[in-house]
Every structure is written in structure tokens, then in C-alpha cells.
Scaffold this active site. Structure first.
Site, PDB file in Angstrom:
ATOM      1  N   LEU A  15       0.815  -1.213   0.000  1.00 29.57           N
ATOM      2  CA  LEU A  15       0.000   0.000   0.000  1.00 29.57           C
ATOM      3  C   LEU A  15       0.846   1.260   0.000  1.00 29.57           C
ATOM      4  O   LEU A  15       0.431   2.296  -0.521  1.00 29.57           O
ATOM      5  CB  LEU A  15      -0.923   0.003   1.229  1.00 29.57           C
ATOM      6  CG  LEU A  15      -2.035  -1.045   1.261  1.00 29.57           C
ATOM      7  CD1 LEU A  15      -2.791  -0.971   2.579  1.00 29.57           C
ATOM      8  CD2 LEU A  15      -2.991  -0.848   0.088  1.00 29.57           C
ATOM      9  N   GLY A  18       7.639   4.096   3.254  1.00 26.78           N
ATOM     10  CA  GLY A  18       8.213   5.319   3.792  1.00 26.78           C
ATOM     11  C   GLY A  18       9.632   5.070   4.248  1.00 26.78           C
ATOM     12  O   GLY A  18      10.206   4.004   3.996  1.00 26.78           O
ATOM     13  N   GLY A  19      10.202   6.054   4.923  1.00 25.95           N
ATOM     14  CA  GLY A  19      11.577   5.927   5.348  1.00 25.95           C
ATOM     15  C   GLY A  19      11.795   4.898   6.430  1.00 25.95           C
ATOM     16  O   GLY A  19      12.903   4.367   6.580  1.00 25.95           O
ATOM     17  N   ALA A  21       9.141   2.333   7.283  1.00 28.15           N
ATOM     18  CA  ALA A  21       8.282   1.147   7.243  1.00 28.15           C
ATOM     19  C   ALA A  21       7.629   0.974   5.878  1.00 28.15           C
ATOM     20  O   ALA A  21       7.546   1.905   5.081  1.00 28.15           O
ATOM     21  CB  ALA A  21       7.210   1.234   8.333  1.00 28.15           C
ATOM     22  N   VAL A  23       3.939  -0.614   4.290  1.00 26.21           N
ATOM     23  CA  VAL A  23       2.582  -0.989   4.669  1.00 26.21           C
ATOM     24  C   VAL A  23       1.992  -1.890   3.582  1.00 26.21           C
ATOM     25  O   VAL A  23       2.036  -1.556   2.395  1.00 26.21           O
ATOM     26  CB  VAL A  23       1.686   0.244   4.878  1.00 26.21           C
ATOM     27  CG1 VAL A  23       0.279  -0.181   5.288  1.00 26.21           C
ATOM     28  CG2 VAL A  23       2.292   1.170   5.936  1.00 26.21           C
ATOM     29  N   LYS A  38       1.842  -2.996   8.934  1.00 28.83           N
ATOM     30  CA  LYS A  38       2.981  -2.102   8.848  1.00 28.83           C
ATOM     31  C   LYS A  38       4.217  -2.845   9.338  1.00 28.83           C
ATOM     32  O   LYS A  38       4.262  -3.338  10.461  1.00 28.83           O
ATOM     33  CB  LYS A  38       2.752  -0.851   9.698  1.00 28.83           C
ATOM     34  CG  LYS A  38       3.854   0.195   9.564  1.00 28.83           C
ATOM     35  CD  LYS A  38       3.463   1.467  10.301  1.00 28.83           C
ATOM     36  CE  LYS A  38       4.531   2.535  10.132  1.00 28.83           C
ATOM     37  NZ  LYS A  38       4.163   3.782  10.850  1.00 28.83           N
ATOM     38  N   ASP A 133       3.840  14.131  14.236  1.00 27.62           N
ATOM     39  CA  ASP A 133       4.054  14.122  12.786  1.00 27.62           C
ATOM     40  C   ASP A 133       2.736  14.327  12.039  1.00 27.62           C
ATOM     41  O   ASP A 133       2.438  13.623  11.070  1.00 27.62           O
ATOM     42  CB  ASP A 133       4.718  12.819  12.353  1.00 27.62           C
ATOM     43  CG  ASP A 133       5.419  12.945  10.994  1.00 27.62           C
ATOM     44  OD1 ASP A 133       5.763  14.082  10.604  1.00 27.62           O
ATOM     45  OD2 ASP A 133       5.620  11.923  10.323  1.00 27.62           O
TER      46      ASP A 133
END
Length: 297
Positions: A15, A18-19, A21, A23, A38, A133
Site C-alpha cells: 500500500l 516510507g523511510g 516502514a 505498509v 505495517k 508528525d
């Protein structure tokens, strides 16, 4: 896709990445429920602090039961791979929406503000959790239009965390939306840090522009804590209500003592804005906020 060693799960597709993890869309074999999984990137598992941060997130999120927060069902570690299982939200992030439409309508931004404030008030009041965040990438809308706060991958739980768990003083967050409190790495971060980040996010959604566009990350960080400030959003989008611009001016106070003191006070002003009533907030002096407010308009 390649079989993964996670019990009771069948991974179906990626899906997002990212830096820290990746998903996956997955299915729980025991229930047949579609979920999101995740998985902490193996390159991110450098220290015990990295792993502790990921698992602390999972434990904190598993306690949340709020319609505007993505639910976490389970977490664990298999063969050195850390993961958690969460609610699958069929929808899109507001970052993706911005890519397609450039900006979000005023009425929709008000709904986002109201929903995120309710979610983070719950997290703060019940668990003393600060997200750290908030940004368009971490806000989703599902198929029935419900706004969801997601990806607490670098959130802090003030009930369980301490500065000893972050001995290197690493700043956590995304520079474009980061509060001065996080930049200064304050030991006693509270909900006012998220209020600032939500203000920066709302500014981006309303105008299609970051607070400090065209700068390097370091220059953006310097702008948040220095005398720099963004234009009044009404200069970019004239139909933005004066009261909403005033609200953002106060949310984006560089000194957290000048911001809304808590989510409840912000919620009162959101209700006043809807009702066309005067806000509790008053304009800040030039340089006190990361966003200017033109009182004469």
C-alpha cells in the site's frame, strides 16, 4: 506476493513505503478480515531505540478507540522483523488529494480541523500521547467521508517515554510541519506541538502551498524558529474566512505559550467559527507567529 513469516496473515499487496516502514494490504486468516500490516524496514533496525520506538507506537495505538484514529489490532516480532496489524482504511490521504486537486475546499478543511482536533484531544487527555508528525500524508478520509489520523510511527507517549529512550537528541517529525518545540527537542512536549503542526497542515491544505516553500529542510527549520513568517492565506485564496486565518495565526505561534493552550480551547473556536461568533483568539504581533495575519482585512 512472496510469503511473509507473519502468523495468521496473508500479505496481498504493497500500500505504501516510507523511510521507516512498508505498509501491506493483508488478510487475517482466522477472521477473513482485510487489514493493513505495517512492517519496520530492516535497514531502520539499527539500534534498540529504533525497535523500542516502533513497538511503543504499536502498544500505544492499540489502546485507542476513536472513530477518527486508525485502529491497531495486533503487533509482534517474527524472525527479527517487527510489525503491527491495523485497520484497513479504504480511501486516500490528503497528500494524494493535494497532488490531484492542488488545494482543499474551506468547508472540508474545517471538517478536517474538527476531526483531527477531536482525535488528538482524545489521545492527549486519555493517554498523554503527542503525535509529533501531523501532516497531509498522515490524514486520510475513508469511503464514508470520515477523517482518520494515521501513522503514529514517530509519536511519543508521555506516559511511557523519557529522554533516556532518545539519548542522541534526534529530532522527530517532518520539517515542513514541525513545531518549534520539536526543533528545540523540548523534554516536555505536549499537545501544543501537534496544534502547531495541524495549523501548518491546514495552511497547506487551504492554499496548496507550504508555509515555507522552496527552502531546504534546514532553512525550513530555521524559518519555524526564526523571524520568518508565511503570507496571510487570504492573499492566496481570498475566500478563506477572516476568522479561519486568525485561528491559524494563533495555532502557528512560535512560542507555544501563545498558542491555543489545549485542544478543548481550539474546539471552542472551531465551533465559534461555524456559528459565525467571535473567536477566543486574538491576532499575534508580527514575528510571533509563523503566519502573518492582516487585521485590516
Amino acid at each position: 506476493m512472496t510469503e511473509q513469516p507473519f502468523p495468521n496473515l496473508e500479505l496481498e499487496s504493497v500500500l505504501g513505503q516510507g523511510g521507516t516502514a512498508t505498509v501491506y494490504r493483508a488478510r487475517q486468516l482466522s477472521t477473513g478480515r482485510e487489514v493493513a500490516v505495517k512492517v519496520l524496514n530492516t535497514t531502520f533496525v539499527r539500534t534498540e531505540e529504533d525497535v523500542s520506538r516502533f513497538l511503543t507506537e504499536a502498544k500505544a495505538c492499540a489502546r485507542f478507540q476513536h472513530r477518527n484514529i486508525v485502529r491497531v489490532y495486533d503487533s509482534g516480532m517474527v524472525a527479527g522483523t517487527y510489525y503491527f496489524v491495523m485497520e484497513l482504511v479504504e480511501g486516500y490521504t490528503f497528500a494524494a488529494y493535494l497532488q490531484r486537486k492542488n488545494r482543499v475546499a474551506v468547508d472540508d478543511v474545517l471538517i478536517i480541523l474538527e476531526s483531527v482536533a477531536a482525535a488528538l484531544e482524545y489521545a492527549w487527555q486519555r493517554f498523554r500521547v503527542v503525535h509529533c508528525d501531523i501532516k497531509p500524508d498522515n490524514l486520510m478520509v475513508d469511503a464514508d467521508g470520515t477523517v482518520k489520523v494515521m501513522d503514529l510511527g514517530i509519536s511519543r507517549s508521555l506516559l511511557t517515554a523519557s529522554r533516556a529512550e532518545n539519548p542522541n537528541g534526534e529530532i522527530m517529525g517532518t520539517p515542513a510541519y514541525m513545531s518549534p518545540d520539536q526543533i528545540y527537542d523540548m523534554a516536555d512536549l505536549d499537545c501544543r506541538a501537534d496544534i502547531y503542526s495541524l495549523g501548518a497542515t491546514a495552511y497547506h491544505l487551504l492554499t496548496g502551498q507550504l508555509l515555507f516553500p522552496g527552502k531546504t529542510d534546514q532553512q525550513v527549520v530555521d524559518a519555524h524558529i526564526g523571524p520568518s513568517f508565511a503570507r496571510d492565506p487570504r492573499v492566496i485564496v481570498p475566500e478563506i474566512p477572516r476568522a479561519l486565518a486568525l485561528m491559524l495565526n494563533r495555532m502557528l505561534a512560535k512560542d507555544r505559550a501563545l498558542r491555543y493552550p489545549n485542544w478543548e480551547t481550539l474546539a471552542v473556536d472551531i465551533a465559534h467559527l461555524y456559528a459565525g461568533e467571535p473567536l477566543l483568539a486574538t491576532p499575534l504581533k508580527v514575528g510571533e507567529s509563523s503566519m502573518s495575519f492582516m487585521s485590516e482585512w
